[in-house]
Design a protein around this motif. Sequence first.
Motif, PDB file in Angstrom:
ATOM      1  N   LEU A 152       1.011  -1.129  -0.204  1.00 11.49           N
ATOM      2  CA  LEU A 152      -0.038   0.044   0.074  1.00 11.49           C
ATOM      3  C   LEU A 152       0.947   1.226   0.171  1.00 11.49           C
ATOM      4  O   LEU A 152       0.585   2.372  -0.653  1.00 11.49           O
ATOM      5  CB  LEU A 152      -1.038  -0.105   1.285  1.00 11.49           C
ATOM      6  CG  LEU A 152      -1.927  -1.206   1.185  1.00 11.49           C
ATOM      7  CD1 LEU A 152      -2.517  -1.271   2.485  1.00 11.49           C
ATOM      8  CD2 LEU A 152      -3.002  -0.801   0.028  1.00 11.49           C
ATOM      9  N   TYR A 153       2.128   1.119   0.714  1.00  7.48           N
ATOM     10  CA  TYR A 153       2.901   2.379   0.534  1.00  7.48           C
ATOM     11  C   TYR A 153       3.455   2.592  -0.856  1.00  7.48           C
ATOM     12  O   TYR A 153       3.544   3.711  -1.389  1.00  7.48           O
ATOM     13  CB  TYR A 153       4.150   2.047   1.593  1.00  7.48           C
ATOM     14  CG  TYR A 153       4.017   2.380   2.981  1.00  7.48           C
ATOM     15  CD1 TYR A 153       2.678   2.568   3.516  1.00  7.48           C
ATOM     16  CD2 TYR A 153       5.143   2.241   3.882  1.00  7.48           C
ATOM     17  CE1 TYR A 153       2.589   2.947   4.805  1.00  7.48           C
ATOM     18  CE2 TYR A 153       4.846   2.502   5.145  1.00  7.48           C
ATOM     19  CZ  TYR A 153       3.639   2.850   5.656  1.00  7.48           C
ATOM     20  OH  TYR A 153       3.393   2.854   7.046  1.00  7.48           O
ATOM     21  N   GLN A 154       3.674   1.336  -1.661  1.00  6.78           N
ATOM     22  CA  GLN A 154       4.042   1.516  -2.963  1.00  6.78           C
ATOM     23  C   GLN A 154       3.042   2.308  -3.928  1.00  6.78           C
ATOM     24  O   GLN A 154       3.311   2.848  -4.841  1.00  6.78           O
ATOM     25  CB  GLN A 154       4.219   0.113  -3.288  1.00  6.78           C
ATOM     26  CG  GLN A 154       5.056   0.180  -4.785  1.00  6.78           C
ATOM     27  CD  GLN A 154       6.380   1.053  -5.029  1.00  6.78           C
ATOM     28  OE1 GLN A 154       7.419   0.803  -4.211  1.00  6.78           O
ATOM     29  NE2 GLN A 154       6.489   1.920  -5.831  1.00  6.78           N
ATOM     30  N   ASN A 186      -4.012   9.784   4.979  1.00  7.40           N
ATOM     31  CA  ASN A 186      -2.848   8.879   4.832  1.00  7.40           C
ATOM     32  C   ASN A 186      -1.536   9.081   5.512  1.00  7.40           C
ATOM     33  O   ASN A 186      -1.121   8.284   6.219  1.00  7.40           O
ATOM     34  CB  ASN A 186      -2.625   8.756   3.402  1.00  7.40           C
ATOM     35  CG  ASN A 186      -3.710   8.026   2.718  1.00  7.40           C
ATOM     36  OD1 ASN A 186      -3.776   6.855   2.439  1.00  7.40           O
ATOM     37  ND2 ASN A 186      -4.754   8.838   1.869  1.00  7.40           N
ATOM     38  N   PHE A 187      -1.420  10.449   5.899  1.00  8.75           N
ATOM     39  CA  PHE A 187      -0.263  10.675   6.563  1.00  8.75           C
ATOM     40  C   PHE A 187      -0.298  10.232   7.881  1.00  8.75           C
ATOM     41  O   PHE A 187       0.529   9.657   8.452  1.00  8.75           O
ATOM     42  CB  PHE A 187      -0.065  12.298   6.602  1.00  8.75           C
ATOM     43  CG  PHE A 187       0.772  12.768   7.658  1.00  8.75           C
ATOM     44  CD1 PHE A 187       2.251  12.736   7.451  1.00  8.75           C
ATOM     45  CD2 PHE A 187       0.143  13.233   8.925  1.00  8.75           C
ATOM     46  CE1 PHE A 187       3.016  13.274   8.795  1.00  8.75           C
ATOM     47  CE2 PHE A 187       1.032  13.519   9.906  1.00  8.75           C
ATOM     48  CZ  PHE A 187       2.315  13.607   9.759  1.00  8.75           C
ATOM     49  N   ASP A 199       9.687   0.107   7.379  1.00  6.71           N
ATOM     50  CA  ASP A 199      10.716   1.171   6.870  1.00  6.71           C
ATOM     51  C   ASP A 199      10.273   2.191   5.627  1.00  6.71           C
ATOM     52  O   ASP A 199       9.894   1.628   4.852  1.00  6.71           O
ATOM     53  CB  ASP A 199      11.871   0.732   6.799  1.00  6.71           C
ATOM     54  CG  ASP A 199      13.420   1.859   6.577  1.00  6.71           C
ATOM     55  OD1 ASP A 199      12.737   2.709   6.846  1.00  6.71           O
ATOM     56  OD2 ASP A 199      14.197   1.486   6.256  1.00  6.71           O
ATOM     57  N   VAL A 200       9.992   3.377   6.034  1.00  4.23           N
ATOM     58  CA  VAL A 200       9.528   4.043   4.988  1.00  4.23           C
ATOM     59  C   VAL A 200      10.624   4.606   3.808  1.00  4.23           C
ATOM     60  O   VAL A 200      10.477   5.195   3.001  1.00  4.23           O
ATOM     61  CB  VAL A 200       8.760   5.344   5.561  1.00  4.23           C
ATOM     62  CG1 VAL A 200       8.077   6.341   4.348  1.00  4.23           C
ATOM     63  CG2 VAL A 200       7.582   4.905   6.293  1.00  4.23           C
ATOM     64  N   LYS A 201      11.818   4.685   4.410  1.00  6.29           N
ATOM     65  CA  LYS A 201      13.032   5.308   3.550  1.00  6.29           C
ATOM     66  C   LYS A 201      13.184   4.664   2.343  1.00  6.29           C
ATOM     67  O   LYS A 201      13.514   5.270   1.241  1.00  6.29           O
ATOM     68  CB  LYS A 201      14.264   5.041   4.452  1.00  6.29           C
ATOM     69  CG  LYS A 201      14.117   5.810   5.747  1.00  6.29           C
ATOM     70  CD  LYS A 201      15.828   5.605   6.194  1.00  6.29           C
ATOM     71  CE  LYS A 201      16.026   6.565   7.653  1.00  6.29           C
ATOM     72  NZ  LYS A 201      15.042   6.301   8.619  1.00  6.29           N
ATOM     73  N   PRO A 202      12.911   3.451   2.035  1.00  5.21           N
ATOM     74  CA  PRO A 202      12.999   2.996   0.438  1.00  5.21           C
ATOM     75  C   PRO A 202      12.094   3.568  -0.315  1.00  5.21           C
ATOM     76  O   PRO A 202      12.197   3.463  -1.488  1.00  5.21           O
ATOM     77  CB  PRO A 202      12.547   1.177   0.549  1.00  5.21           C
ATOM     78  CG  PRO A 202      13.061   1.030   2.073  1.00  5.21           C
ATOM     79  CD  PRO A 202      12.618   2.371   2.843  1.00  5.21           C
ATOM     80  N   PHE A 203      10.861   4.257   0.035  1.00  2.00           N
ATOM     81  CA  PHE A 203      10.016   4.847  -0.608  1.00  2.00           C
ATOM     82  C   PHE A 203      10.147   6.342  -0.612  1.00  2.00           C
ATOM     83  O   PHE A 203       9.760   7.122   0.153  1.00  2.00           O
ATOM     84  CB  PHE A 203       8.463   4.545   0.020  1.00  2.00           C
ATOM     85  CG  PHE A 203       8.129   3.311   0.053  1.00  2.00           C
ATOM     86  CD1 PHE A 203       7.759   2.394  -1.038  1.00  2.00           C
ATOM     87  CD2 PHE A 203       8.231   2.684   1.113  1.00  2.00           C
ATOM     88  CE1 PHE A 203       7.319   1.208  -0.691  1.00  2.00           C
ATOM     89  CE2 PHE A 203       8.232   1.355   1.543  1.00  2.00           C
ATOM     90  CZ  PHE A 203       7.679   0.296   0.357  1.00  2.00           C
ATOM     91  N   LYS A 204      10.923   6.817  -1.849  1.00  2.00           N
ATOM     92  CA  LYS A 204      11.743   8.075  -1.670  1.00  2.00           C
ATOM     93  C   LYS A 204      10.509   9.246  -1.950  1.00  2.00           C
ATOM     94  O   LYS A 204      10.775  10.347  -0.964  1.00  2.00           O
ATOM     95  CB  LYS A 204      12.386   8.430  -2.914  1.00  2.00           C
ATOM     96  CG  LYS A 204      13.333   9.514  -2.891  1.00  2.00           C
ATOM     97  CD  LYS A 204      14.036   9.633  -4.339  1.00  2.00           C
ATOM     98  CE  LYS A 204      14.843  11.066  -4.459  1.00  2.00           C
ATOM     99  NZ  LYS A 204      15.546  11.007  -5.789  1.00  2.00           N
TER     100      LYS A 204
END
Length: 264
Positions: A152-154, A186-187, A199-204
């Motif tokens: 879902l983050y993607q 969503n935030f 981890d959110v970091k991979p989602f720039k």
Amino acid sequence: MATPPRTDIVLYTSGTPNGQKASITLEELGVHYDVKNIEISKNVQKESRFLKINPNGRIPAIVDRTPASNGKAKEKRIFESGALMLYLCQRYDPENRLNYTFDTDEYWEVVEWLIWMQSGLGPMQASNHFYRYAPEKIEYGIKRYQTETKRLYQVLEDRLGEQAGTDGAGGPWIVGDRMTIADIANFCWVNWAEWAGVDVKPFKLLNQWLDRINERPAVKRGLDVPEPFTMKEKLKSKEGEEEYAKHHSQWVMKGQEADQKKHG
């Protein structure tokens, strides 16, 4: 910018993602409200006085006693965070700072992403209860919901990529050229990624969007309603993480046992 009307709103809330949706929306709109801290660790949300406001026994909810434009007394309760956000924009956002004009394409896109969060991101990320609180660490449950949260983050990452070039002030945003209640809703879940063990970091783009929203003064104020938001700081250390999980898992399990006795 027009001066917001003097409002008579009471927000019943707790420091959770859903509660923060309501308080951030109120802070961004700049309307006056009072706060009632509903201590969910003590099951206050299941007491009869609160059930009269929300029969589902969940936060957030508001009671709006702001007089009508003709001065006539009125009282309106609103529960469910998505309904609450839409109501506040309809009543107190005539300049469409957090939404768009009703029945425009952008308005319905905001509704789409708001409902997407309510039916997808929120419940799926919340199911990382298996990772954070469950007394038994069931690998299937942990992997299932962490993986779905990442998927879902993607979806959000891809959406923000599509929005590049239509970003207006400081974007990209989920819909159009401004931050809307779709972004806020969503935030408020993505901002709890650490709690879910994701981890959110991979989602720039998502990480940048998260940082932009966290820097807004109204968001900072809303996060600290009804009490200071300390989750992120506590989860920075192993000791803090264990203490946080122990404290919250106790009342979560107690509440679940009570529901099982009543409805099992």
